[in-house]
Write a protein that holds these residues in place. Sequence first.
Motif, short mmCIF file in Angstrom:
data_model
loop_
_atom_site.label_atom_id
_atom_site.label_comp_id
_atom_site.label_asym_id
_atom_site.label_seq_id
_atom_site.Cartn_x
_atom_site.Cartn_y
_atom_site.Cartn_z
N LEU A 5 16.22 117.03 53.99
CA LEU A 5 16.67 115.65 54.10
C LEU A 5 15.59 114.87 54.85
N VAL A 6 14.99 113.88 54.17
CA VAL A 6 13.87 113.18 54.78
C VAL A 6 14.19 111.74 55.17
N GLN A 7 15.23 111.14 54.55
CA GLN A 7 15.50 109.74 54.90
C GLN A 7 16.87 109.32 54.40
N VAL A 8 17.32 108.19 54.97
CA VAL A 8 18.46 107.49 54.40
C VAL A 8 17.93 106.23 53.73
N ASN A 9 18.66 105.79 52.72
CA ASN A 9 18.26 104.64 51.92
C ASN A 9 19.35 103.59 52.00
N PHE A 10 18.99 102.40 52.47
CA PHE A 10 19.92 101.28 52.56
C PHE A 10 19.70 100.34 51.38
N LYS A 11 20.77 99.98 50.69
CA LYS A 11 20.70 98.90 49.71
C LYS A 11 20.90 97.58 50.45
N ALA A 12 20.14 96.55 50.07
CA ALA A 12 20.14 95.32 50.85
C ALA A 12 19.96 94.10 49.97
N ARG A 13 20.38 92.95 50.48
CA ARG A 13 20.04 91.68 49.84
C ARG A 13 18.60 91.30 50.12
N GLU A 43 7.13 105.84 65.24
CA GLU A 43 5.73 105.63 65.58
C GLU A 43 5.00 106.96 65.67
N GLY A 44 3.81 107.01 65.07
CA GLY A 44 2.97 108.20 65.14
C GLY A 44 3.19 109.21 64.03
N LEU A 45 4.19 108.99 63.18
CA LEU A 45 4.44 109.91 62.08
C LEU A 45 3.96 109.31 60.76
N VAL A 46 3.39 110.15 59.92
CA VAL A 46 2.92 109.72 58.61
C VAL A 46 3.68 110.53 57.56
N TRP A 47 4.24 109.82 56.58
CA TRP A 47 5.01 110.48 55.51
C TRP A 47 4.16 111.51 54.78
N PRO A 48 4.69 112.69 54.47
CA PRO A 48 6.01 113.19 54.86
C PRO A 48 5.89 114.20 56.00
N ASP A 49 5.82 113.78 57.22
CA ASP A 49 5.73 114.68 58.36
C ASP A 49 6.90 115.66 58.33
N PRO A 50 6.65 116.96 58.46
CA PRO A 50 7.75 117.94 58.36
C PRO A 50 8.80 117.77 59.45
N ALA A 51 8.44 117.10 60.54
CA ALA A 51 9.40 116.84 61.61
C ALA A 51 9.95 115.43 61.55
N GLY A 52 9.59 114.69 60.51
CA GLY A 52 9.94 113.28 60.45
C GLY A 52 11.27 113.01 59.76
N PHE A 53 11.87 111.90 60.13
CA PHE A 53 13.07 111.39 59.47
C PHE A 53 12.88 109.88 59.36
N TYR A 54 13.15 109.32 58.19
CA TYR A 54 12.75 107.96 57.89
C TYR A 54 13.91 107.15 57.33
N ILE A 55 13.70 105.85 57.17
CA ILE A 55 14.66 104.96 56.52
C ILE A 55 13.92 104.12 55.49
N ASP A 56 14.48 104.02 54.30
CA ASP A 56 14.01 103.08 53.29
C ASP A 56 15.07 102.00 53.11
N VAL A 57 14.63 100.74 53.03
CA VAL A 57 15.53 99.63 52.75
C VAL A 57 15.08 99.02 51.43
N VAL A 58 15.99 98.94 50.48
CA VAL A 58 15.64 98.54 49.12
C VAL A 58 16.51 97.36 48.69
N THR A 59 15.87 96.29 48.23
CA THR A 59 16.61 95.14 47.72
C THR A 59 17.20 95.48 46.36
#
Length: 249
Positions: A5-13, A43-59
């Motif tokens: 599991l690398v991220q959650v994705n938000f749907k947005a206006r 801060e300091g993490l570059v995708w896809p850092d194995p220790a990273g967790f991210y958020i994408d926001v998509v219109t």
Amino acid sequence: MALRLVQVNFKARDDAALGRFWAEALGWGLSSEGPGVTNLEPEGLVWPDPAGFYIDVVTVPDPETVKYRVHLDLATTSAAHQADLVARLKDLGATPADVGQGDVPWTVLADPEGNVFCVLEPREIYRDTGPIAAVVVDCADPRAMARFWDEAMDWTLHEVTDDHARLRSAKGVGPYLEFLRTPGVPTVWNRVHLDLLPYRGDDQAVEVARLRALGATDIDLGLGLGQGDAPWMVLADPEGNEFCVLGPA
């Protein structure tokens, strides 16, 4: 074979505006992979850092046609930290939300687009998660959800009862993924969903077939949200929560 599991994705206006809110809320950085998409990363993490967790926001054309079955819990380290964080989030545009929680020690807020989230009181279990304590999924059967997701990912199952299940990265970093028994949970598309990533060298199609064998189903999001020719695959877990299997990094 495994997925993470690398991220959650938000749907947005408005992905940019909502992305700015969450970046300020979490103290994370902002980037964009293209129009209509805002990426948030610690801060300091570059995708896809194995220790990273991210958020994408998509219109998307109409995020109000989808509902709220997944939310974030934010961690705090003291009562003062909790109070300060709630005040800062309100200054950023969050508003109090009533989801029938009654008198509880956590604070329920909604972000500027109405996505509900919780600011938890200090809890020892979340002391090392970073700003996001947990990604919480409302469900009818936490035990069944735990069985599916424990097999779907390489995360570790920490707890499972009739009312609650909890998993976390096998590396012991980042937020927990939690399933909370919720009577009458709606079976509609979510404004927030999970994105899974195969490890380098693994085959996306093989992983998708494995998930289908575990009980995942193919879905067409419709509502203008369909994946089209995108390099990810959209599936639903046994309770109908959609999630994406991304192309290998």
